[in-house]
Design a protein around this motif. Sequence first.
Motif, PDB file in Angstrom:
ATOM      1  N   VAL A 304      10.708 -28.173   3.350  1.00 27.65           N
ATOM      2  CA  VAL A 304      11.586 -29.279   2.942  1.00 27.65           C
ATOM      3  C   VAL A 304      10.826 -30.603   2.988  1.00 27.65           C
ATOM      4  CG1 VAL A 304      13.598 -30.662   3.622  1.00 27.65           C
ATOM      5  CG2 VAL A 304      13.754 -28.163   3.564  1.00 27.65           C
ATOM      6  N   LYS A 308       9.946 -32.937  -0.320  1.00 26.26           N
ATOM      7  CA  LYS A 308      10.440 -34.315  -0.365  1.00 26.26           C
ATOM      8  C   LYS A 308       9.301 -35.310  -0.567  1.00 26.26           C
ATOM      9  CE  LYS A 308      14.851 -34.095   2.085  1.00 26.26           C
ATOM     10  NZ  LYS A 308      15.635 -34.573   3.242  1.00 26.26           N
ATOM     11  N   GLU A 309       8.195 -35.063   0.107  1.00 24.96           N
ATOM     12  CA  GLU A 309       7.020 -35.949  -0.047  1.00 24.96           C
ATOM     13  C   GLU A 309       6.484 -35.898  -1.470  1.00 24.96           C
ATOM     14  OE1 GLU A 309       4.219 -34.688   2.871  1.00 24.96           O
ATOM     15  OE2 GLU A 309       5.357 -35.504   4.575  1.00 24.96           O
ATOM     16  N   MET A 311       8.179 -35.062  -4.164  1.00 22.04           N
ATOM     17  CA  MET A 311       9.172 -35.696  -5.043  1.00 22.04           C
ATOM     18  C   MET A 311       8.988 -37.209  -5.064  1.00 22.04           C
ATOM     19  SD  MET A 311      12.670 -33.559  -4.212  1.00 22.04           S
ATOM     20  CE  MET A 311      13.712 -34.643  -5.205  1.00 22.04           C
ATOM     21  N   LYS A 312       8.785 -37.775  -3.887  1.00 22.22           N
ATOM     22  CA  LYS A 312       8.615 -39.221  -3.770  1.00 22.22           C
ATOM     23  C   LYS A 312       7.305 -39.677  -4.408  1.00 22.22           C
ATOM     24  CE  LYS A 312       8.651 -42.973  -0.359  1.00 22.22           C
ATOM     25  NZ  LYS A 312       8.735 -43.313   1.085  1.00 22.22           N
ATOM     26  N   GLU A 318      15.614 -34.616  -8.524  1.00 28.92           N
ATOM     27  CA  GLU A 318      16.118 -33.409  -7.862  1.00 28.92           C
ATOM     28  C   GLU A 318      16.418 -32.271  -8.847  1.00 28.92           C
ATOM     29  OE1 GLU A 318      19.087 -33.435  -4.385  1.00 28.92           O
ATOM     30  OE2 GLU A 318      20.242 -32.559  -6.054  1.00 28.92           O
ATOM     31  N   PHE A 360      18.202 -29.442  -1.820  1.00 33.15           N
ATOM     32  CA  PHE A 360      17.839 -29.995  -3.122  1.00 33.15           C
ATOM     33  C   PHE A 360      18.876 -29.690  -4.208  1.00 33.15           C
ATOM     34  CE2 PHE A 360      14.007 -29.205  -0.645  1.00 33.15           C
ATOM     35  CZ  PHE A 360      13.470 -30.483  -0.618  1.00 33.15           C
TER      36      PHE A 360
END
Length: 447
Positions: A304, A308-309, A311-312, A318, A360
Amino acid sequence: MNKNQKPVLTGQRFKTRKRDEKEKFEPTVFRDTIVQGLNEAGSDLEAIAKFLDSAGSRLDYRRYADTLFDILVAGSMLAPGGTRIDDNDKTKMTRHCVFFAEEDHDAIRNYAQVFNKLIRRYKYLEKAFEDEIKKLCWERQWNLQLAGVAALVCNFSSVGMLLLLLFLKAFSETEQTKLAMLSGILLANGTLPATILTSLFTDNIVKEGIAASFAVKLFKAWMAEKDANSVTSALRKANLDKRLLELFPANRQNVDHFAKYFTEAGLKELSDFLRVQQSLGTRKELQKELQERLSQECPIKEMVLYVKEEMKRNELPEPAVIGLLWTCVMNAVEWNKKEELVAEQALKHLKQYAPLLAVFSTQGQSELILLQKVQEYCYDNIHFMKAFQKIVVLFYKADVLSEEAILKWYKEAHVAKGKSVFLDQMKKFVEWLQNAEEESESEGEEN
């Protein structure tokens, strides 16, 4: 009576065939004939096309293909590096060429038609240019970039244009513009392959900003003839869609700089295309890494954090990530071939990774995409056909899918694959959801 013996000829006689006689290589004589013909034809491009057509039957285009191409584009023969050999002798030059045409799309298009007619008429020029480039690479050792030219494309227009593109630095800005327009038009009508653009990635013209400037003018001319889809499709086929950032120096090879530069030049379609391509590339890398982590049974919390890292860092939305996660999770297992056993295996596996998917799938669009992915997967893998409803119910109970998303999928957001089978499977569960929703609403009203 003795007969007189007839004399016998001794020795051998050889007949020299004309084709075995070595001809002098006289490009200047060829140049003089072509220049004279072009000057006599004047600015009438139809007359120029007719002259070139008829001259090919008596002049050796095969032998002097590079000289011919130099004259038609630049008006004279070009020396290594792109400088004109005949700059000091105007009688050896012609103004009836691309570089002396008006800097106007229609004017350059008319010259492109001359090239098209010539290439259609003399197909053998393809081989002539391939041989000429190989000779130049070996004997003269021009720019190092020439070493790979012959392997890239093998026809008259593309090899000749590749050679000219390597000389961009020697041409004036207006000459570069006209050459870019000509290239774009010839690319649009299929006379040139997109592989000629490879030569724009050479260091010297990239560092000086010539590559990006030339590419913008070329793409504009191309899109004026066709559209953005024509450009992007050709770039994909030539495997250049992922190299567009290389038009800029290393310190500027980022999506934001490319998007700003191309959008300001009126080519927003191409900046949007690059963003999509970069996103696809990022997703492939993310999928590869996730697949590796799943195979190593990496803890879900760590996965997770990693997703998330990413995605950023890559600005991934998402909805794009949830479909990728589903694919990775399903690829992590070797599924049983028996239909009666695969459903149980799938539920056990998906229950383990439901917490990962739940993180997500917080948006309605993400949930719908996940539902569609599950539908498509169950349809494409026949052993899962009867497992669809069970998977959806599992995700509903594990808070991966909401009631609203399931109802929306059922009513309007499902895909065509296996539609009737899956809607039938979901009918009773959907009715239960709707009844539960009605009861909830009525209880709310009573309170």
